[in-house]
Design an enzyme around this catalytic site. Sequence first.
Site, short mmCIF file in Angstrom:
data_model
loop_
_atom_site.label_atom_id
_atom_site.label_comp_id
_atom_site.label_asym_id
_atom_site.label_seq_id
_atom_site.Cartn_x
_atom_site.Cartn_y
_atom_site.Cartn_z
N HIS A 188 -3.23 -4.07 3.29
CA HIS A 188 -4.13 -3.38 4.22
C HIS A 188 -3.52 -3.09 5.59
CE1 HIS A 188 -7.78 -1.90 6.09
NE2 HIS A 188 -7.70 -2.82 7.02
N ASP A 214 0.82 -1.22 0.00
CA ASP A 214 0.00 0.00 0.00
C ASP A 214 0.86 1.27 0.00
OD1 ASP A 214 -1.05 -2.31 1.48
OD2 ASP A 214 -2.87 -1.14 1.73
N GLU A 223 -4.55 2.30 -2.71
CA GLU A 223 -5.78 2.80 -2.09
C GLU A 223 -5.56 3.87 -1.02
OE1 GLU A 223 -8.17 0.82 0.53
OE2 GLU A 223 -6.54 0.41 1.92
N ASN A 224 -4.31 4.08 -0.60
CA ASN A 224 -4.01 5.13 0.38
C ASN A 224 -3.09 6.20 -0.19
OD1 ASN A 224 -3.79 2.36 2.47
ND2 ASN A 224 -5.37 3.91 2.78
N HIS A 274 -0.30 -2.79 6.40
CA HIS A 274 0.83 -1.87 6.23
C HIS A 274 2.11 -2.30 6.93
CE1 HIS A 274 -1.92 1.84 5.19
NE2 HIS A 274 -2.28 0.73 4.56
N ASN A 285 -10.54 -1.01 0.81
CA ASN A 285 -11.68 -0.37 1.45
C ASN A 285 -11.68 1.14 1.30
OD1 ASN A 285 -9.39 -0.92 3.30
ND2 ASN A 285 -10.54 0.40 4.70
N HIS A 286 -10.56 1.73 0.88
CA HIS A 286 -10.50 3.18 0.65
C HIS A 286 -10.61 3.53 -0.83
CE1 HIS A 286 -9.72 4.44 4.76
NE2 HIS A 286 -8.81 3.49 4.87
N HIS A 327 -6.91 -8.09 0.26
CA HIS A 327 -6.88 -6.89 1.09
C HIS A 327 -7.66 -7.16 2.37
CE1 HIS A 327 -6.01 -2.59 1.34
NE2 HIS A 327 -7.20 -2.44 1.91
#
Length: 271
Positions: free
Chosen positions: A178, A8, A39-40, A180, A67-68, A153
């Site tokens: 997810h 990520d 996603e981040n 990290h 999820n983001h 994820h």
Amino acid sequence: MRLLFCGDIVGRPGRDALEAHLPRVRRELEPDFIVVNGENAASGFGITEKICNGLFELGVDVITGGNHSWDQREMLTHINREPRLLRPQNFPSGTPGRGAAVFEATRGRKVLVLNVMARLFMDPLDDPFATVQRELERQRLGATVHAVILDFHGEATSEKMAMGHFVDGRVSLCVGTHTHVPTADTMILPGGTAYQTDAGMCGDYDSVIGMDKAVPLARFTRKLPTERLSVASGEGSLSAVLVETDDSSGLAKRIEPVRLGGRLPEALPAL
């Protein structure tokens, strides 16, 4: 084939780490196909069209989500225009975008990238195992595609490990995202699938999973409302895994962690 998966990307430090170190990785390790979880990437929450384009310019082939994925509203439309940007496949029917697609790597070889989200301690999406099963029935490793990369994820290590064994022998790489934090269980499973519970993040490790420490500490110690989380601003590390596959079967022959920059100890395979 050599497959590189980067964990990520968290905000500007993660993007800077990728920009600083990916050229060296490409030069020394010569990956045939590169996937990153983005996603981040936009201040820790989602991704933008501009950031997507910047990652593709660096040589990234596919960007996965989680999820983001929808934190930046422009993604609701951009994801339908950009086939190289994925979101978890087990979102409900009718959700924009897709989470599984076949892409072309070097020498015309075909790679299935599958992005799925777990359910333990996560949003209650459709069954990820059933979703993966359907996709692997459509595309078979060593028959219709030369490699399969699964980005799972999720939060729980048990669910991620269960997925690894579920797909063992049917995908080239099953890697978690997810949480990290890079896990120390880099391995090849008995059936020939490369596995790591979490690839870690591209971001500042002097942080709480990429975020500035002050707000998370206040939340955990005082249990009072706090300001919004913000990305830690120190030097970022690049965290990834490199997989080398057998050309005929598509199964893994080797998996190694890749870590450059920041606070993590350097790990760069000698190939």
